[in-house]
Write a protein that holds these residues in place. Structure first.
Motif, mmCIF file in Angstrom:
data_model
loop_
_atom_site.group_PDB
_atom_site.id
_atom_site.type_symbol
_atom_site.label_atom_id
_atom_site.label_comp_id
_atom_site.label_asym_id
_atom_site.label_seq_id
_atom_site.Cartn_x
_atom_site.Cartn_y
_atom_site.Cartn_z
ATOM 1 N N GLU A 175 5.177 9.334 4.677
ATOM 2 C CA GLU A 175 4.719 10.197 3.585
ATOM 3 C C GLU A 175 5.775 10.337 2.493
ATOM 4 O O GLU A 175 5.473 10.200 1.307
ATOM 5 C CB GLU A 175 4.338 11.574 4.137
ATOM 6 C CG GLU A 175 3.104 11.546 5.031
ATOM 7 C CD GLU A 175 2.714 12.938 5.505
ATOM 8 O OE1 GLU A 175 3.354 13.915 5.062
ATOM 9 O OE2 GLU A 175 1.781 13.041 6.308
ATOM 10 N N VAL A 213 -0.184 4.482 2.805
ATOM 11 C CA VAL A 213 0.903 4.323 3.766
ATOM 12 C C VAL A 213 0.387 4.196 5.184
ATOM 13 O O VAL A 213 1.135 4.295 6.129
ATOM 14 C CB VAL A 213 1.900 5.494 3.685
ATOM 15 C CG1 VAL A 213 2.596 5.493 2.348
ATOM 16 C CG2 VAL A 213 1.209 6.825 3.945
ATOM 17 N N ILE A 262 -0.504 5.546 -3.190
ATOM 18 C CA ILE A 262 0.026 4.483 -2.358
ATOM 19 C C ILE A 262 -0.473 4.698 -0.946
ATOM 20 O O ILE A 262 -0.343 5.782 -0.379
ATOM 21 C CB ILE A 262 1.563 4.458 -2.394
ATOM 22 C CG1 ILE A 262 2.037 4.053 -3.786
ATOM 23 C CG2 ILE A 262 2.122 3.501 -1.371
ATOM 24 C CD1 ILE A 262 3.519 3.996 -3.931
ATOM 25 N N ALA A 291 6.153 7.025 0.618
ATOM 26 C CA ALA A 291 5.083 6.821 -0.358
ATOM 27 C C ALA A 291 5.329 7.638 -1.617
ATOM 28 O O ALA A 291 5.103 7.166 -2.736
ATOM 29 C CB ALA A 291 3.741 7.194 0.263
ATOM 30 N N ALA A 310 2.734 -0.306 3.508
ATOM 31 C CA ALA A 310 2.420 0.273 2.203
ATOM 32 C C ALA A 310 1.735 -0.789 1.350
ATOM 33 O O ALA A 310 2.167 -1.921 1.282
ATOM 34 C CB ALA A 310 3.682 0.768 1.512
#
Length: 356
Positions: free
Chosen positions: A329, A5, A3, A332, A14
């Motif tokens: 982080e 981010v 993903i 995600a 995102a």
């Protein structure tokens, strides 16, 4: 699953693909579950931990003295279907008696955005009501006036708003939360949908506090990167006092839904943009009016420590709010795990508890 981010200039936080099988097509009750039988993803920012639970575990995941702030708005049957396959979604009442509305086209009982309409157009609705378009407010929303009182008309002739991932119409009761007291939302504040009297009782008996506010939600079918629209809210004096007392005493304020965060953070702003007392940052004053405040990692959060929310679509503005709590982080990683282990999205899906 990877993903992205990164937050480029267009403010997309995102970017990921939501598989169709991760969409909740029906309420939990139609899937053989209780209302509170959904799953609960828990993330803790300080240790960077992610864990998986049942929603009924919530009372054991919070602490005695924590304050859960809930939204008491009630959901309106805000969709009206007219002749020619036209549907009107009534979003938000305005102080002058007009409403923000979205025109949509119905195909096979599913409505899609409709870019048609012009100022002065009169649209006939069931039972002889007439909707007059006045001016376009956004790319999709019109300011319009109905020839009769809107809320009584919707209660008699409207249906709950639903989108293509929901397979059929469901009665309005499926779109009400246990906290609903003041009708006014176009769409349900869905983070509170899993609460049942049993869960609320368990929270109270374990020493958690509950306080109400109201924010009437507009339509949520926002396009990628589109900010939420201005919405009316009310943070009552007792709730403001309780929020400030709990935080001053070292307790945590947990918002049940992004709408609660938006209302409390508006009331905690010190710039005087709403009908609130000027206060020190993070102190919540009684406030009522309209909020355009959008919570992001850049604005931060001043008055809320944790958030219970649903799982949000790729590039949704809500993801920026979540990143203000979890950081990009950890957020995600949460979404990667949620997709990987089969959590369900949207208003009938699973929920996510973000803790400090």
């Amino acid at each position: 699953m990877g993903i992205d981010v990164a937050a480029p200039a267009d403010r997309e936080l995102a970017d990921f693909v939501l598989p169709a099988e991760r969409e909740a097509h029906d309420p939990p009750e139609a899937r053989g579950l209780a209302r509170d039988g959904v799953r609960l993803l828990v993330s803790r920012r300080a240790p960077g931990e992610v864990s998986h639970h049942a929603f009924t575990d919530l009372p054991g995941l919070l602490l005695p003295g924590d304050l859960l702030v809930v939204n008491t708005t009630g959901t309106l049957p805000a969709q009206v279907r007219a002749a020619g396959g036209l549907a009107v979604h009534f979003s938000t009442a305005r102080p002058d008696g007009t409403w923000l509305v979205e025109l949509r086209q119905v195909k096979d009982k599913i409505s899609m955005p409709n870019g048609h309409g012009h100022p002065g157009q009169v649209i006939p609705l069931p039972a002889g009501a007439l909707l007059t378009l006045q001016d376009r407010v956004t790319a999709r929303l019109w300011r319009a006036r109905l020839s009769v009182a809107v809320v009584p008309y919707l209660l008699r002739h409207g249906l709950p708003i639903r989108y293509s991932y929901v397979r059929r119409d469901w009665p309005l009761s499926f779109y009400q939360t246990v906290f609903a007291a003041r009708p006014g939302s176009a769409e349900m504040p869905s983070a509170s949908r899993p609460f049942t009297p049993e869960v609320v009782t368990a929270l109270a008996t374990r020493g958690m506090l509950i306080a109400p506010l109201t924010l009437h939600c507009g339509v949520s079918s926002l396009e990628a990167g589109e900010d939420p629209y201005p919405e009316p809210f009310d943070v009552p004096p007792a709730t403001a006092r309780l929020v400030n007392h709990v935080r001053a005493s070292g307790g945590r304020v947990i918002a049940a839904g992004t709408t609660v965060v938006r209302a409390l953070e508006t009331a905690a702003r010190a710039d005087g943009q709403v009908a609130a007392l000027r206060t020190a940052p993070g102190v919540v004053a009684p406030a009522a009016g309209w909020t355009s405040h959008v919570v992001t990692p850049e604005t931060g959060v001043r008055a809320v420590d944790g958030l219970l929310t649903g799982l949000h679509e790729p590039r949704s503005s809500h993801l920026r709010m979540l990143a203000a709590f979890a950081g990009p982080e950890l957020l995600a990683r949460c979404y990667g795990e949620a997709i990987g282990v089969g959590y369900l999205w949207h208003e009938f899906g699973d929920v996510h508890l973000l803790l400090p």
